[in-house]
Design an enzyme around this catalytic site. Structure first.
Site, short mmCIF file in Angstrom:
data_model
loop_
_atom_site.label_atom_id
_atom_site.label_comp_id
_atom_site.label_asym_id
_atom_site.label_seq_id
_atom_site.Cartn_x
_atom_site.Cartn_y
_atom_site.Cartn_z
N SER A 32 0.83 -1.20 0.00
CA SER A 32 0.00 0.00 0.00
C SER A 32 0.88 1.26 0.00
O SER A 32 1.70 1.43 -0.90
CB SER A 32 -0.96 -0.04 1.19
N ASP A 37 -10.15 -3.16 -5.85
CA ASP A 37 -9.35 -2.21 -5.08
C ASP A 37 -9.34 -0.89 -5.85
O ASP A 37 -9.10 -0.89 -7.06
CB ASP A 37 -7.92 -2.78 -4.96
N HIS A 51 -8.33 -4.65 -0.52
CA HIS A 51 -7.20 -3.84 -0.10
C HIS A 51 -6.93 -4.04 1.40
O HIS A 51 -7.84 -3.95 2.22
CB HIS A 51 -7.47 -2.36 -0.37
#
Ligand SMILES: *[C@@H]1O[C@H](CO)[C@@H](O)[C@H](O)[C@H]1NC(C)=O
Length: 409
Positions: free
Chosen positions: A195, A349, A379
């Protein structure tokens, strides 16, 4: 008698507040949230999101009451719930240039230097910590028989951009300079980011290209990273805006906080109205929706991008157009020098298309790419791998993909 009634009323008010907040969160969840159709355990997924949403909501309430900040509250609970397992790994807490780091070294002796992994965790610059990623890091170090460095970079609310990135950069440079001390083979260092950590990994690789005094990082693993803050109208942003755990609302909240931007610019950021036409002309070939393969395109009407130019917004937001924040728009010569990559994308996502665009850029410049696309994931799923009944098949599938790619390095 009167104090008794007063405290009784107070208690009743508290109960009502708790009940009200829980009910509101539940309602909000059912009205707003889309559960990806391919997630097998839908009820568990809903419970998990409800708990997450409730934590964030209570955090926001505590923040309004000036008791503690939302990220602090969240991190506190996240760390309290982290069960740390060490497997067969020696764990050492250290400081690299004042940045807290945790080193994971396999216990078994090795006759030759090991592979090194620099691990940068996710959490939107708000959540996540060395403790909450402890078990995952141990597992990766053991399974790949590598020396793993986890970086405990500083986060919000006290430390907006670029503090986190600088911490990651400093710790990475220090590690690269001291590989011998930790028994790491300088020709086999992998940088792995999840991320926002993936964003940091991509930036660090680009920054370090000029550093000929350091060993060259051999490979990169980017797990559902954010790689640009320019085009928020890509198909994945529109398709998955209500899919946990990174809804479009949470994403934009993280961005505003992380870059200390006034919330009034929210719509300008989402529509791209701060982007001058000539800049967009330059970036369009890399960031336009037409670069997204047909099967990811959607039936939702694509709005005109960028929106009508807002002159006063440009000076406030122009940094987003820079490679320091958007590594996806680096020049071809830079991209061409990047190391071999494992790119992990998740179908449901908002950030999915960032990785699809980066994949194209790397491949167009001849960089070897292994692409691992997860259809049944969401996610943030990586962190749930050891959470027993709240672990999903996608968590293990991603970890296995990371382990098998890393073992080839
Ligand atoms: C630019 O955006 C700001 C913030 O949304 C808004 O207040 C302002 O009116 C806009 N200016 C123009 C010229 O559209």
């Amino acid at each position: 008698m009167l104090p008794l009634i007063a405290s009784g009323l107070f208690l009743a008010a508290i109960c009502l507040l708790v009940l009200g907040v829980n009910l509101w969160v539940l309602l909000d969840h059912f009205l707003k949230i889309d559960v990806p159709p391919s997630i097998p355990q839908r009820t568990r997924f809903r419970i998990l999101h409800y708990a997450f949403h409730l934590t964030v909501t209570w955090g926001n309430i505590l923040e309004k009451l000036r008791i503690c900040s939302m990220p602090k509250f969240f991190q506190f609970l996240q760390d309290a719930m982290a069960i740390k397992r060490n497997y067969k790994v020696v764990v050492t807490d250290l400081y690299f240039e004042e940045v807290p780091v945790r080193l994971f070294q396999p216990k078994a002796t090795s006759s030759s230097p090991r592979r090194g992994i620099i691990f940068l965790h996710g959490g939107g610059g708000m959540f996540g910590s060395l403790d909450s990623y402890h078990t995952l890091c141990c597992f990766l170090a053991r399974e790949t028989d590598s020396v793993l460095l986890a970086v405990g970079y500083r986060k919000l609310p006290e430390h907006p951009h670029p503090v986190g990135l600088q911490d990651c950069l400093c710790a990475s440079i220090h590690f690269l300079k001291s590989l011998k001390t930790y028994g790491v083979d300088p020709s086999r260092v992998v940088i792995c980011g999840e991320s926002i950590g993936g964003s940091a990994a991509a930036s660090i690789l680009q920054i370090l290209l000029g550093r000929l005094d350091l060993p060259k990082i051999r490979a990169q693993v980017l797990i559902y990273p954010i790689l640009q803050a320019i085009n928020f109208q890509l198909p994945s942003h529109l398709q998955n805006q209500n899919v946990p755990f990174l809804t479009r609302d949470l994403m934009i909240t993280c961005i505003l906080n992380y870059f200390s931007i006034d919330p009034s610019w929210k719509d300008v950021i989402l529509t791209g109205s701060y982007i001058p036409q000539d800049t967009w002309m330059k970036y369009r070939k890399w960031l336009g929706s037409d670069n997204i393969p047909q099967r990811f395109g959607n039936k939702i009407q694509q709005p005109e991008f960028p929106g009508p130019f807002n002159k006063s917004a440009y000076p406030e937001l122009k940094d987003f157009l820079d490679i320091k924040i958007s590594p996806l728009v680096a020049d071809n010569e830079v991209i061409a020098q990047l190391p071999e990559a494992l790119l992990v994308s998740i179908h449901w996502d908002v950030l999915r298309d960032d990785i699809l665009l980066y994949k194209k850029r790397l491949e167009d410049q001849g960089v070897p790419v292994t692409w691992y696309h997860v259809e049944d994931g969401f996610h943030g799923c990586l962190l749930l791998f050891d959470k027993k009944i709240f672990s999903f098949p996608c968590c293990w599938n991603i970890i296995n993909a990371v382990v098998s790619f890393t073992k080839e390095i």
